[in-house]
Design a protein around this motif. Structure first.
Motif, short mmCIF file in Angstrom:
data_model
loop_
_atom_site.label_atom_id
_atom_site.label_comp_id
_atom_site.label_asym_id
_atom_site.label_seq_id
_atom_site.Cartn_x
_atom_site.Cartn_y
_atom_site.Cartn_z
N ASN A 178 -57.30 21.54 9.09
CA ASN A 178 -57.86 21.99 7.82
C ASN A 178 -56.76 22.02 6.76
N PRO A 179 -57.15 21.93 5.49
CA PRO A 179 -56.14 22.15 4.46
C PRO A 179 -55.48 23.52 4.66
N ASN A 180 -54.22 23.62 4.33
CA ASN A 180 -53.48 24.88 4.42
C ASN A 180 -53.20 25.38 5.83
N CYS A 181 -53.34 24.52 6.83
CA CYS A 181 -53.05 24.98 8.18
C CYS A 181 -51.55 24.90 8.46
N GLY A 182 -50.79 24.29 7.55
CA GLY A 182 -49.35 24.17 7.76
C GLY A 182 -48.98 22.82 8.35
N LYS A 183 -49.83 21.87 8.16
CA LYS A 183 -49.63 20.53 8.71
C LYS A 183 -48.39 19.86 8.12
N THR A 184 -48.27 19.95 6.80
CA THR A 184 -47.12 19.32 6.15
C THR A 184 -45.82 19.95 6.64
N ALA A 185 -45.83 21.27 6.74
CA ALA A 185 -44.64 21.97 7.21
C ALA A 185 -44.30 21.52 8.63
N ASN A 192 -50.74 27.28 14.77
CA ASN A 192 -49.61 27.43 13.87
C ASN A 192 -49.64 28.81 13.22
N MET A 193 -48.57 29.13 12.52
CA MET A 193 -48.44 30.41 11.83
C MET A 193 -48.51 31.58 12.82
N MET A 194 -47.96 31.38 13.99
CA MET A 194 -48.00 32.46 14.97
C MET A 194 -47.19 33.65 14.50
N ASP A 195 -46.17 33.40 13.69
CA ASP A 195 -45.38 34.52 13.17
C ASP A 195 -46.24 35.43 12.30
N ALA A 196 -47.01 34.79 11.41
CA ALA A 196 -47.87 35.58 10.54
C ALA A 196 -48.93 36.30 11.36
N ALA A 197 -49.44 35.63 12.38
CA ALA A 197 -50.46 36.25 13.23
C ALA A 197 -49.89 37.49 13.92
N VAL A 223 -44.53 27.74 14.99
CA VAL A 223 -44.22 28.35 13.70
C VAL A 223 -43.53 27.26 12.90
N ALA A 224 -44.31 26.60 12.05
CA ALA A 224 -43.81 25.37 11.44
C ALA A 224 -42.63 25.62 10.51
N VAL A 225 -42.50 26.84 10.01
CA VAL A 225 -41.46 27.07 9.02
C VAL A 225 -40.20 27.67 9.61
N GLU A 252 -46.95 27.44 -6.42
CA GLU A 252 -47.79 26.70 -5.49
C GLU A 252 -47.58 27.21 -4.07
N GLU A 253 -46.31 27.33 -3.69
CA GLU A 253 -45.98 27.77 -2.34
C GLU A 253 -46.43 29.20 -2.10
N SER A 254 -46.38 30.01 -3.14
CA SER A 254 -46.70 31.41 -2.94
C SER A 254 -48.20 31.61 -2.82
N ARG A 276 -36.17 25.90 1.35
CA ARG A 276 -36.05 24.52 1.79
C ARG A 276 -37.22 23.66 1.27
N ASP A 277 -38.42 24.21 1.35
CA ASP A 277 -39.59 23.46 0.87
C ASP A 277 -39.49 23.22 -0.63
N ILE A 278 -39.02 24.25 -1.35
CA ILE A 278 -38.90 24.12 -2.80
C ILE A 278 -37.87 23.04 -3.13
N1 LIG Z 1 -45.42 32.11 7.97
C1 LIG Z 1 -45.69 30.82 8.19
N2 LIG Z 1 -45.99 30.03 7.13
C2 LIG Z 1 -46.26 28.72 7.36
C3 LIG Z 1 -46.24 28.18 8.66
N3 LIG Z 1 -46.56 26.86 8.57
C4 LIG Z 1 -46.77 26.60 7.27
N4 LIG Z 1 -46.59 27.71 6.52
C5 LIG Z 1 -46.74 27.83 5.06
O1 LIG Z 1 -48.12 27.59 4.77
C6 LIG Z 1 -48.28 26.94 3.52
C7 LIG Z 1 -49.16 25.73 3.66
O2 LIG Z 1 -48.52 24.81 4.48
P1 LIG Z 1 -48.65 23.25 4.28
O3 LIG Z 1 -47.78 22.62 5.30
O4 LIG Z 1 -48.44 22.88 2.88
O5 LIG Z 1 -50.17 23.09 4.66
P2 LIG Z 1 -51.08 21.78 4.71
O6 LIG Z 1 -52.04 21.94 3.59
O7 LIG Z 1 -51.76 21.88 6.02
O8 LIG Z 1 -50.20 20.60 4.61
C8 LIG Z 1 -46.90 26.63 3.05
O9 LIG Z 1 -46.56 27.57 2.05
C9 LIG Z 1 -46.02 26.78 4.29
O10 LIG Z 1 -44.73 27.20 3.94
C10 LIG Z 1 -45.92 29.04 9.78
O11 LIG Z 1 -45.89 28.65 10.95
N5 LIG Z 1 -45.65 30.35 9.46
#
Ligand SMILES: Nc1nc2c(ncn2[C@@H]2O[C@H](COP(=O)(O)OP(=O)(O)O)[C@@H](O)[C@H]2O)c(=O)[nH]1
Lengths: 69, 615
Positions: free
Chosen positions: B13-20, B124-129, B153-155, B302-304, B440-442
């Protein structure tokens, strides 16, 4: 609580998308915020996700009132 | 060892952290291209597992469902199904899901599983979970889904270790494809079942999000915050960039003087390098600080996760004008430069909304207009204080910005009126969780955008400045010349010809000459005016002398008319090229250029005639 999502017209892609996003019968929904002008769009929370929906989109979703949350 | 490379596709899905996750795996090294005929980005990279096996990774566009509603989703579907021409079906699909948002994301996981291909689910995002106290019974989830599940944890550095280990092992069996595809209702029932069996969530949303949104989306406070942010950003763009810009200018001038010092002054090569190449280079580079600062803020917002909130607040207004709240982000970028702005319209999923946004993006006051604005305002508008606090020059600049925004809304409204297809435009926009942006992303984002800017714009501007130098220098004046040299040159002749068209809006022939290269890139016009008024010296010197000179030679009406012209005229070849690329149609380019020139001429004509009548 969502009761149903109705097609505004046959093969309505918006209604279809809403169903895919989790607007299906029995899901609890809640309006979290309203836009600053005319209360449009609505910010609707379903599950742990929040969607901005224009009123015309949200109108496809019929809901039943639960006890006020 | 010539083992064949395993092809992996990332979906989610969008925003799942795929790009990261993609960046984490590939270290940010990627090959970006477009899928043929559509403006959907195709991102591919490679990585090598510790075992030495190498993998090819394809990042597919984010999708909510295979029942595609956008070109992005259609591509994701077709590639996954192995139906996309020229793209082999992936050997393995890694389905990425946000562990904090499984109710939504698991549904897509089920859809992917139904394809009957080897699938690995990355939570993904297990840290946030964890932070939010969400507990997921991974073993149980794996058992019930019948596909391997790993946590990522992609980040975080090393946050994809489990995933790498898993794909480095045996390719999992293809998930058993259900004989009969599930109906949407059945799918939701399954998701609900899975959730109750494997996930415990203390609360549905992050408490931080709730608290922040209470302010950020408040009908009054939200707007105040948004306005404050915008004000702060533009303030920063202008005040922070100034010293850096001066530095760049001085550096280039120095470099020009130093590298051409050994050439005889007055020789053609000396003049070409100094007045052509280095002046051109300076004209491009000098905008970089402003653009970078603006993009820095845009990337942070955007990132926030704030930008979709801004889109939410503005949707109503923009919808009335025939746009969508989603257009806010591309239009904001267009204040730096319309090129990345137009490219950012890819995030608008309704093709009609996207086209309208592309059409009006050139009306946003990009930083390339500023040199001209600054020159004319400084020369013609007295720095008087009006109403006690406002500087008249500042007010004029504000009016110019506002004229751009207002006309963009008006044009969008007209486009909406003229459109035949009046079926409903969808907004349906997910508001993601707030996040702390990662440096880093910025940095990566800034680097990418400045590369785009320098490559696209730099080459063209440089080439044009050099071309203008040739036009303005040749043919040289005859021996008995009485007029300035430029009068005899090709550029001078072109200017005199154009003068017939532009006399009614008050332009003199010098302006006309400067407009020719300025057609290709508007910021060149200042340097060109300088060349035309036959001056030498660095651009800074030119600007200050030029200001005095034109304030004596031009009427106020001419200056105002030129300002009005600059609000509208599509004087940027790169923008038109990007419109062509992003819409795949010359017709759209012609429409955009036509209406913008039309508006520019009308506005200048009105301005000139009214101002002349009043003075
Ligand atoms: N805390 C946390 N944030 C993440 C993780 N993976 C991605 N993000 C953040 O989630 C946001 C969306 O990620 P992005 O890779 O752009 O999502 P995409 O739309 O699936 O490509 C970004 O701000 C990332 O920094 C993760 O594992 N943990």
């Amino acid at each position: 609580m969502v009761q149903d999502v109705e097609d505004a017209h046959p093969a309505d892609p918006i209604a279809q998308r809403l169903r895919e996003l989790g607007f299906v019968s029995g899901e609890p929904v809640r309006i979290v915020a309203r836009g600053p002008l005319g209360g449009d769009p609505l910010l609707v929370q379903i599950g742990s996700t929040r969607f901005a929906l224009r009123r015309s989109e949200a109108a496809r979703v019929t809901v039943s009132q639960e006890a006020t949350a | 060892m010539s083992e064949s490379v395993l092809r992996i596709a990332l979906v989610g899905n969008p925003n799942c952290g795929k790009t990261a996750l993609f960046n984490q795996l590939t270290g940010g090294r990627q090959k970006v291209a477009n899928y043929a005929g559509v403006t959907v980005e195709r991102k591919e990279g490679r990585f090598v597992a510790p075992s030495g096996r190498s993998f090819q990774l394809l990042d597919l566009p984010g999708a909510y469902s295979f029942a595609a509603t956008s070109p992005d989703e259609a591509i994701t579907r077709d590639v996954c199904l192995g139906r996309y021409p020229g793209e082999a079906a992936p050997d393995l699909i890694v389905c990425v899901a946000d562990a904090t948002n499984l109710r939504l994301h698991l549904r897509f996981v089920l859809e992917v599983r139904q394809l009957g291909r080897p699938v690995v689910l990355a939570l993904n995002m297990m840290d946030a979970a964890k932070r939010r106290g969400i507990v997921i019974d991974v073993d149980e989830l794996q058992r019930r889904l019948g596909v391997p599940v790993v946590q990522t944890v992609a980040v975080q550095r090393g946050g994809a270790k489990a995933l790498i280990e898993r794909v480095d092992g045996d390719v999992p069996e293809a998930a058993p494809s259900d004989p009969a595809p599930l109906t949407p209702a059945q799918m939701h029932a399954q998701v609900r079942e899975l959730l109750t069996a494997t996930v415990t969530m203390p609360r549905e949303t992050a408490a931080v999000d709730d608290a922040l949104d209470r302010w950020a989306l408040h009908p009054v406070m939200g707007m105040v915050i948004l306005a404050g942010l915008m004000f702060f950003i533009f303030q920063a763009v202008f005040s922070w960039a100034k010293p850096v810009m001066d530095g760049i200018q001085a550096g280039i001038t120095w470099l020009g003087a130093w590298s051409t010092g050994f050439l005889p002054a007055g020789s053609a090569l000396h003049s070409l390098l100094n007045d052509g190449v280095f002046a051109g280079l300076g004209a491009v580079l000098v905008f970089l600080p402003q653009i970078l600062i603006l993009f820095f803020f845009i990337l942070v917002l955007e990132e926030s996760g704030y930008l979709p909130r801004a889109a939410f607040l503005l949707d109503r207004t923009m919808f009335k004008a025939g746009l969508t709240g989603r257009a806010f982000i591309p239009l904001l970028s267009s204040f730096a430069c319309a090129i990345p702005g137009i490219m950012a319209t890819r995030s608008i999923n309704d093709p009609r909304d996207r086209l309208t946004t592309i059409m009006v993006a050139p009306l946003m006051t990009c930083s390339a207009r500023l040199p001209v604005y600054t020159l004319l305002i400084a020369a013609f508008i007295p720095p008087r204080i009006v109403g006690g606090v406002f500087n008249l020059q500042g007010i004029v600049l504000f009016v110019l910005y506002f004229a751009g925004i207002f006309s963009a809304l008006a044009v969008a409204w007209v486009i909406k009126r003229m459109r035949r297809d009046k079926s409903e435009h969808a907004l349906i926009m997910e508001l993601p969780s707030y996040r702390v942006p990662h440096a880093r992303d910025i940095a990566l984002g800034l680097w990418e955008r400045s590369k785009i800017f320098l490559r696209r714009v730099g080459g063209i501007i440089l080439a044009l400045t050099v071309l203008l130098w040739f036009l303005a220098s040749f043919p040289g004046p005859p021996a008995n010349a009485t007029l300035p040299a430029i009068d005899y040159s090709l550029a001078g002749r072109i200017g005199h010809l154009l003068h017939y068209i532009f006399a009614p809006i008050g332009f003199n022939w010098q302006i006309c000459v400067a407009l020719v290269p300025g057609l290709a890139a508007r910021e060149v016009a200042v340097a060109s005016l300088g060349t035309v008024y036959a001056m030498s010296g660095g651009e800074d010197a030119v600007v200050s002398q030029l200001g005095t000179l034109i304030s004596q030679q031009w009427s106020l009406a001419t200056a105002l008319s030129l300002l009005a012209w600059y609000v509208f005229a599509p004087q940027c070849m790169s923008t038109l090229a990007v419109i062509r690329r992003e819409t795949n149609s010359w017709r759209n380019v012609a429409i955009a250029a036509g209406y913008l020139f039309g508006l520019a001429y009308l506005a200048s004509f009105a301005t000139y005639q009214i101002a002349s009548a009043l003075s």
